[in-house]
Write a protein that holds these residues in place. Structure first.
Motif, PDB file in Angstrom:
ATOM      1  N   VAL A 100       0.874  -1.176   0.000  1.00  0.00           N
ATOM      2  CA  VAL A 100       0.000   0.000   0.000  1.00  0.00           C
ATOM      3  C   VAL A 100       0.905   1.218   0.000  1.00  0.00           C
ATOM      4  N   ARG A 101       0.714   2.106  -0.979  1.00  0.00           N
ATOM      5  CA  ARG A 101       1.473   3.356  -1.065  1.00  0.00           C
ATOM      6  C   ARG A 101       0.502   4.531  -0.977  1.00  0.00           C
ATOM      7  N   VAL A 102       0.829   5.500  -0.133  1.00  0.00           N
ATOM      8  CA  VAL A 102       0.033   6.732  -0.035  1.00  0.00           C
ATOM      9  C   VAL A 102       0.588   7.685  -1.087  1.00  0.00           C
ATOM     10  N   THR A 103      -0.251   8.047  -2.071  1.00  0.00           N
ATOM     11  CA  THR A 103       0.193   8.896  -3.179  1.00  0.00           C
ATOM     12  C   THR A 103      -0.242  10.351  -3.019  1.00  0.00           C
ATOM     13  N   ALA A 104      -1.229  10.597  -2.164  1.00  0.00           N
ATOM     14  CA  ALA A 104      -1.685  11.966  -1.872  1.00  0.00           C
ATOM     15  C   ALA A 104      -2.303  11.962  -0.482  1.00  0.00           C
ATOM     16  N   ARG A 105      -2.211  13.120   0.181  1.00  0.00           N
ATOM     17  CA  ARG A 105      -2.714  13.213   1.564  1.00  0.00           C
ATOM     18  C   ARG A 105      -3.244  14.617   1.806  1.00  0.00           C
ATOM     19  N   GLY A 106      -4.307  14.678   2.600  1.00  0.00           N
ATOM     20  CA  GLY A 106      -4.891  15.958   2.961  1.00  0.00           C
ATOM     21  C   GLY A 106      -3.887  16.856   3.664  1.00  0.00           C
ATOM     22  N   ALA A 107      -3.996  18.147   3.409  1.00  0.00           N
ATOM     23  CA  ALA A 107      -3.135  19.159   4.040  1.00  0.00           C
ATOM     24  C   ALA A 107      -4.047  20.175   4.706  1.00  0.00           C
ATOM     25  N   THR A 108      -4.738  19.736   5.749  1.00  0.00           N
ATOM     26  CA  THR A 108      -5.770  20.565   6.378  1.00  0.00           C
ATOM     27  C   THR A 108      -5.225  21.854   6.966  1.00  0.00           C
ATOM     28  N   GLY A 109      -3.930  21.948   7.169  1.00  0.00           N
ATOM     29  CA  GLY A 109      -3.336  23.194   7.651  1.00  0.00           C
ATOM     30  C   GLY A 109      -3.513  24.340   6.654  1.00  0.00           C
ATOM     31  N   ARG A 110      -3.714  24.004   5.384  1.00  0.00           N
ATOM     32  CA  ARG A 110      -3.940  25.014   4.343  1.00  0.00           C
ATOM     33  C   ARG A 110      -5.420  25.223   4.046  1.00  0.00           C
ATOM     34  N   GLY A 111      -6.280  24.380   4.605  1.00  0.00           N
ATOM     35  CA  GLY A 111      -7.710  24.490   4.353  1.00  0.00           C
ATOM     36  C   GLY A 111      -8.361  23.128   4.464  1.00  0.00           C
ATOM     37  N   ALA A 112      -9.664  23.110   4.702  1.00  0.00           N
ATOM     38  CA  ALA A 112     -10.379  21.861   4.965  1.00  0.00           C
ATOM     39  C   ALA A 112     -10.268  20.861   3.817  1.00  0.00           C
ATOM     40  N   SER A 113     -10.177  21.329   2.578  1.00  0.00           N
ATOM     41  CA  SER A 113     -10.123  20.406   1.446  1.00  0.00           C
ATOM     42  C   SER A 113      -8.777  20.417   0.727  1.00  0.00           C
ATOM     43  N   ALA A 114      -7.763  21.048   1.303  1.00  0.00           N
ATOM     44  CA  ALA A 114      -6.439  21.094   0.673  1.00  0.00           C
ATOM     45  C   ALA A 114      -5.782  19.715   0.754  1.00  0.00           C
ATOM     46  N   ALA A 115      -4.980  19.398  -0.253  1.00  0.00           N
ATOM     47  CA  ALA A 115      -4.274  18.116  -0.288  1.00  0.00           C
ATOM     48  C   ALA A 115      -2.994  18.265  -1.088  1.00  0.00           C
ATOM     49  N   ASP A 116      -2.054  17.366  -0.829  1.00  0.00           N
ATOM     50  CA  ASP A 116      -0.772  17.369  -1.524  1.00  0.00           C
ATOM     51  C   ASP A 116      -0.522  16.017  -2.162  1.00  0.00           C
ATOM     52  N   VAL A 117       0.059  16.022  -3.360  1.00  0.00           N
ATOM     53  CA  VAL A 117       0.565  14.802  -3.976  1.00  0.00           C
ATOM     54  C   VAL A 117       1.890  14.496  -3.289  1.00  0.00           C
ATOM     55  N   LEU A 118       2.092  13.245  -2.923  1.00  0.00           N
ATOM     56  CA  LEU A 118       3.322  12.835  -2.239  1.00  0.00           C
ATOM     57  C   LEU A 118       4.280  12.213  -3.256  1.00  0.00           C
ATOM     58  N   GLU A 119       5.387  12.868  -3.466  1.00  0.00           N
ATOM     59  CA  GLU A 119       6.404  12.338  -4.373  1.00  0.00           C
ATOM     60  C   GLU A 119       7.731  12.338  -3.656  1.00  0.00           C
ATOM     61  N   PRO A 120       8.281  11.197  -3.355  1.00  0.00           N
ATOM     62  CA  PRO A 120       7.748   9.891  -3.721  1.00  0.00           C
ATOM     63  C   PRO A 120       6.584   9.495  -2.812  1.00  0.00           C
TER      64      PRO A 120
END
Length: 137
Positions: A100-120
């Motif tokens: 299982v690889r997490v490829t994107a994760r919420g970034a609630t510090g920037r807003g309720a629906s903000a998210a970041d792509v995780l690379e790698p």
């Protein structure tokens, strides 16, 4: 391929299947929106099932895990890639490596629906398991 034809590709080491999945917030059970480890194991069952269908024309039955490693958290709101790769092919058994690889994760510090792509991508769970399929014939 119809539902009455055998699989078109015989099982071979190195064959694999990957699913993409969004983790809904309804699956969070713990503080910090953490999801339990059983969530990853259920996803491993899904990719193992598809791999068996593709190689053997049957869903197969999960027999055992020989190893499971929980390496990083899975959280509600994560985007996951879940893979199964054949590492050994017996007459009826199929040994697989799972990840299982997490490829994107919420970034609630920037807003309720903000998210970041995780690379790698972050490897959250690894396992090795064995599935059995009916005899060929």
């Amino acid at each position: 391929m119809s539902t009455h034809e055998p699989a078109s590709r015989p099982a071979a080491v190195g064959m694999g299947v990957t699913h993409a999945r969004y983790v809904p917030y309804s699956h969070a059970h713990y503080a910090g929106n953490l999801v339990d480890g059983a969530y990853s194991l259920a996803l491993f069952g899904d990719v193992a099932t598809e791999l068996c269908i593709r190689t053997d024309g049957d869903e197969g039955l999960f027999a055992s895990y020989s190893e499971v490693q929980f390496l990083a958290p899975v959280r509600a709101g994560d985007c996951l890639e879940v893979s199964a790769t054949l590492v050994r092919v017996g007459s009826r058994s199929r040994e697989m490596d799972f990840e299982v690889r997490v490829t994107a994760r919420g970034a609630t510090g920037r807003g309720a629906s903000a998210a970041d792509v995780l690379e790698p991508a972050v490897v959250a769970t690894r396992a090795r398991g064995t599935v059995v399929v009916p005899p060929a014939g």
